[in-house]
Design an enzyme around this catalytic site. Structure first.
Site, PDB file in Angstrom:
ATOM      1  N   ASP A   8       0.923  -1.276  -0.035  1.00  0.00           N
ATOM      2  CA  ASP A   8      -0.055   0.039  -0.077  1.00  0.00           C
ATOM      3  C   ASP A   8       0.899   1.345   0.003  1.00  0.00           C
ATOM      4  O   ASP A   8       2.219   0.993  -0.154  1.00  0.00           O
ATOM      5  CB  ASP A   8      -1.161   0.031   1.277  1.00  0.00           C
ATOM      6  CG  ASP A   8      -0.331   0.069   2.454  1.00  0.00           C
ATOM      7  OD1 ASP A   8       0.974   0.120   2.805  1.00  0.00           O
ATOM      8  OD2 ASP A   8      -1.199   0.096   3.394  1.00  0.00           O
ATOM      9  N   HIS A   9       0.394   2.437   0.462  1.00  0.00           N
ATOM     10  CA  HIS A   9       1.193   3.725   0.189  1.00  0.00           C
ATOM     11  C   HIS A   9       2.315   3.553   1.545  1.00  0.00           C
ATOM     12  O   HIS A   9       3.253   4.078   1.013  1.00  0.00           O
ATOM     13  CB  HIS A   9       0.220   4.939   0.076  1.00  0.00           C
ATOM     14  CG  HIS A   9      -0.654   4.822   1.322  1.00  0.00           C
ATOM     15  ND1 HIS A   9      -1.586   4.037   1.551  1.00  0.00           N
ATOM     16  CD2 HIS A   9      -0.613   5.589   2.640  1.00  0.00           C
ATOM     17  CE1 HIS A   9      -2.306   4.013   3.017  1.00  0.00           C
ATOM     18  NE2 HIS A   9      -1.697   4.957   3.442  1.00  0.00           N
ATOM     19  N   CYS A  65       2.992  -2.987   4.065  1.00  0.00           N
ATOM     20  CA  CYS A  65       2.058  -2.041   4.488  1.00  0.00           C
ATOM     21  C   CYS A  65       2.923  -1.454   5.522  1.00  0.00           C
ATOM     22  O   CYS A  65       3.961  -1.742   5.897  1.00  0.00           O
ATOM     23  CB  CYS A  65       0.892  -2.533   4.547  1.00  0.00           C
ATOM     24  SG  CYS A  65       0.329  -3.541   6.117  1.00  0.00           S
ATOM     25  N   THR A  67       2.201  -1.854   8.833  1.00  0.00           N
ATOM     26  CA  THR A  67       2.730  -2.768   9.956  1.00  0.00           C
ATOM     27  C   THR A  67       3.047  -4.048   9.542  1.00  0.00           C
ATOM     28  O   THR A  67       3.605  -5.198   9.999  1.00  0.00           O
ATOM     29  CB  THR A  67       1.772  -2.783  10.855  1.00  0.00           C
ATOM     30  OG1 THR A  67       0.451  -3.373  10.346  1.00  0.00           O
ATOM     31  CG2 THR A  67       1.703  -1.427  11.671  1.00  0.00           C
ATOM     32  N   HIS A  98       7.184 -24.326  10.230  1.00  0.00           N
ATOM     33  CA  HIS A  98       6.399 -24.888  11.197  1.00  0.00           C
ATOM     34  C   HIS A  98       4.805 -24.923  10.477  1.00  0.00           C
ATOM     35  O   HIS A  98       3.958 -25.474  10.695  1.00  0.00           O
ATOM     36  CB  HIS A  98       6.160 -24.305  12.419  1.00  0.00           C
ATOM     37  CG  HIS A  98       7.388 -24.476  13.407  1.00  0.00           C
ATOM     38  ND1 HIS A  98       7.383 -24.371  14.864  1.00  0.00           N
ATOM     39  CD2 HIS A  98       8.785 -25.175  13.018  1.00  0.00           C
ATOM     40  CE1 HIS A  98       8.351 -24.717  15.398  1.00  0.00           C
ATOM     41  NE2 HIS A  98       9.084 -25.074  14.357  1.00  0.00           N
ATOM     42  N   HIS A 133       4.443 -31.150  11.745  1.00  0.00           N
ATOM     43  CA  HIS A 133       3.892 -30.155  11.503  1.00  0.00           C
ATOM     44  C   HIS A 133       2.754 -30.184  10.307  1.00  0.00           C
ATOM     45  O   HIS A 133       2.018 -29.411  10.139  1.00  0.00           O
ATOM     46  CB  HIS A 133       4.761 -28.953  11.147  1.00  0.00           C
ATOM     47  CG  HIS A 133       5.895 -28.623  12.182  1.00  0.00           C
ATOM     48  ND1 HIS A 133       5.485 -28.089  13.355  1.00  0.00           N
ATOM     49  CD2 HIS A 133       7.149 -28.948  12.351  1.00  0.00           C
ATOM     50  CE1 HIS A 133       6.619 -27.990  14.190  1.00  0.00           C
ATOM     51  NE2 HIS A 133       7.638 -28.420  13.223  1.00  0.00           N
TER      52      HIS A 133
END
Length: 144
Positions: A8-9, A65, A67, A98, A133
Site C-alpha cells: 500500500d502507500h 504495508c 505494519t 512450522h 507440522h
C-alpha cells in the site's frame, strides 16, 4: 523462484527496495503495485498477490504495508494462502518450518529495509519441516 509482490502507500518505498533486492537475487518478480505512494487501500493490493500464490502463478507472495498486519488479514482470506506477518528473521524461519507460510507480510514503517531483506532471504530459503507440522497445516487448510 517466482514471487508476487505488492504494497500500500505506507509500504511503497520498501516494496520498491525489496523488489529490486529480489530481482538482484535472481528471482522473477511480478509487481502488482501500486506505482506511486499515493494513498490506496491495502486489501486491493493483497488480493492479487494472494491469488497469484493460491492459483500457482507465483511460488511465494510478499506484501508490505505500514505494519504488515492489515495485509496479512486480507491475504489470509484467500483460500490456499498461509500469510504471516513477520518482523524478525527467526520468525521468518519458523513460519516456513512450522506453518509452510506461502505469503509473507512486512512492515514498511517499523522494520528497517536491511532487516526486511534478511527476513525475505530467510523466508525464501527455509523449507517446510513437515513431520508433526504437516498435520497441523492440513487442519489449518481444512478451515478454508
Amino acid at each position: 523462484m517466482k514471487i508476487s509482490i505488492a504494497s500500500d502507500h505506507a509500504g511503497f518505498e520498501q516494496k520498491e527496495h525489496l523488489r529490486a533486492f529480489l530481482e538482484g537475487l535472481g528471482h522473477e518478480v511480478c509487481d502488482h503495485g501500486p506505482a506511486t505512494d499515493d494513498r490506496v487501500d491495502y486489501p486491493d493490493y493483497a488480493v492479487p498477490v494472494a491469488k497469484d500464490v493460491a492459483e500457482g502463478r507465483a511460488d511465494r507472495g510478499v506484501l508490505v504495508c505500514g505494519t504488515g498486519i492489515g495485509m496479512a488479514l486480507a491475504a489470509d482470506k484467500i483460500a490456499g494462502v498461509r500469510a504471516a506477518n513477520i518482523i524478525t528473521p527467526q520468525f521468518a524461519a519458523l513460519c516456513r518450518e512450522h506453518n509452510d507460510a506461502n505469503v509473507i507480510t512486512l512492515s514498511g514503517r517499523f522494520v528497517e529495509p536491511e532487516v526486511n531483506e534478511e527476513i525475505l532471504r530467510t523466508f525464501l530459503t527455509t523449507d517446510f519441516g513437515g513431520g508433526r507440522h504437516a498435520g497441523r497445516v492440513e487442519k489449518i487448510m481444512a478451515l478454508d
